[in-house]
Scaffold this motif. Structure first.
Motif, short mmCIF file in Angstrom:
data_model
loop_
_atom_site.label_atom_id
_atom_site.label_comp_id
_atom_site.label_asym_id
_atom_site.label_seq_id
_atom_site.Cartn_x
_atom_site.Cartn_y
_atom_site.Cartn_z
N CYS A 15 0.26 3.76 3.47
CA CYS A 15 -0.16 3.49 4.29
C CYS A 15 1.08 2.21 4.97
O CYS A 15 1.83 2.06 5.90
CB CYS A 15 -0.99 2.55 4.94
SG CYS A 15 -1.49 1.74 4.89
N GLU A 65 -5.37 -2.33 5.81
CA GLU A 65 -5.53 -0.74 6.51
C GLU A 65 -6.14 -0.03 6.83
O GLU A 65 -6.66 0.65 7.30
CB GLU A 65 -3.89 -0.55 7.05
CG GLU A 65 -3.76 -0.34 7.84
CD GLU A 65 -3.25 -0.25 8.78
OE1 GLU A 65 -2.96 -1.83 9.14
OE2 GLU A 65 -3.35 -0.15 10.43
N CYS A 66 -5.82 0.49 5.64
CA CYS A 66 -6.64 2.12 5.57
C CYS A 66 -7.36 2.30 4.25
O CYS A 66 -8.23 3.01 3.90
CB CYS A 66 -5.84 3.60 4.67
SG CYS A 66 -5.26 2.67 3.09
N CYS A 96 0.76 -1.08 -0.13
CA CYS A 96 -0.49 -0.28 0.02
C CYS A 96 0.50 0.94 0.26
O CYS A 96 1.83 1.27 0.84
CB CYS A 96 -1.08 -0.37 0.97
SG CYS A 96 -1.82 1.43 0.89
N CYS A 154 -6.74 -2.09 0.49
CA CYS A 154 -5.62 -2.24 1.35
C CYS A 154 -6.61 -2.82 2.70
O CYS A 154 -7.10 -1.89 2.94
CB CYS A 154 -5.36 -0.73 1.84
SG CYS A 154 -4.07 -1.08 3.12
ZN ZN Z 1 -2.72 0.81 3.20
#
Ligand code: ZN
Length: 165
Positions: A110, A139-140, A107, A137
């Motif tokens: 991030c 995560e984000c 990614c 992603c």
């Molecule tokens: Zn990310």
């Protein structure tokens, strides 16, 4: 119950065998063919983290023996170390068909790097054109970038062209 051979663990899953650990000369892969059902052996390789050169030799032996016994092998959730072997050594592909596999993504937003699962049938068109599927992603939520060369990483999906003569 886990069947342990050397550094490889074999567990029964629904309609498949789950392999985890390392594949080497003590894995006895050819014996797995006795676990095929109706001419099909289904192996889940998500947990396989390493294969050494003797393990590769054992793997190729399993593939050629499967050919002799007319056993098809379906590989599910194939881990990155095994994909690298399928790409480098054509003999490792043998009688097997990959249903899904892990691929490296990163990614840009991030910085997270992740091995993500790609379903071959669901992404058949893109993969045939060596295009990595878009992945969000975890995560984000931004779109992750494929973190290898598609023409190299997906080459195991390209059928061998028989050489003339
Ligand atoms: Zn990310």
């Amino acid at each position: 119950m886990t069947d342990t051979r050397g550094r490889l663990n074999i567990d029964a899953g629904p309609g498949q065998w789950n392999l985890s650990g390392s594949i080497d000369e003590t894995s006895g892969l050819t014996e797995l063919l006795a676990r095929a059902q109706g001419g099909l052996l289904v192996l889940d390789l998500a947990g396989v983290t390493f294969i050494n050169s003797l393990g590769v030799r054992d793997w190729i032996r399993m593939q050629s023996e499967a050919g002799r016994q007319h056993i098809a092998i379906e590989l599910r959730r194939v881990s990155e170390p095994i994909i690298h072997q399928l790409n480098m050594i054509i003999g490792t592909r043998g009688n097997s068909r990959v249903a899904s596999f892990f691929a490296p993504y990163a990614c840009d937003a991030c910085g997270r790097e992740e091995s993500l699962l790609i379903d071959v049938a669901a992404n058949a068109v893109g993969l045939a054109n060596l295009v990595a599927p878009a992945m969000p992603c975890p995560e984000c939520g931004a779109q992750m970038a494929f973190n290898d060369f598609p023409e190299r990483y997906f080459s195991f999906l390209v059928p061998e062209t028989p050489r003339p003569g």
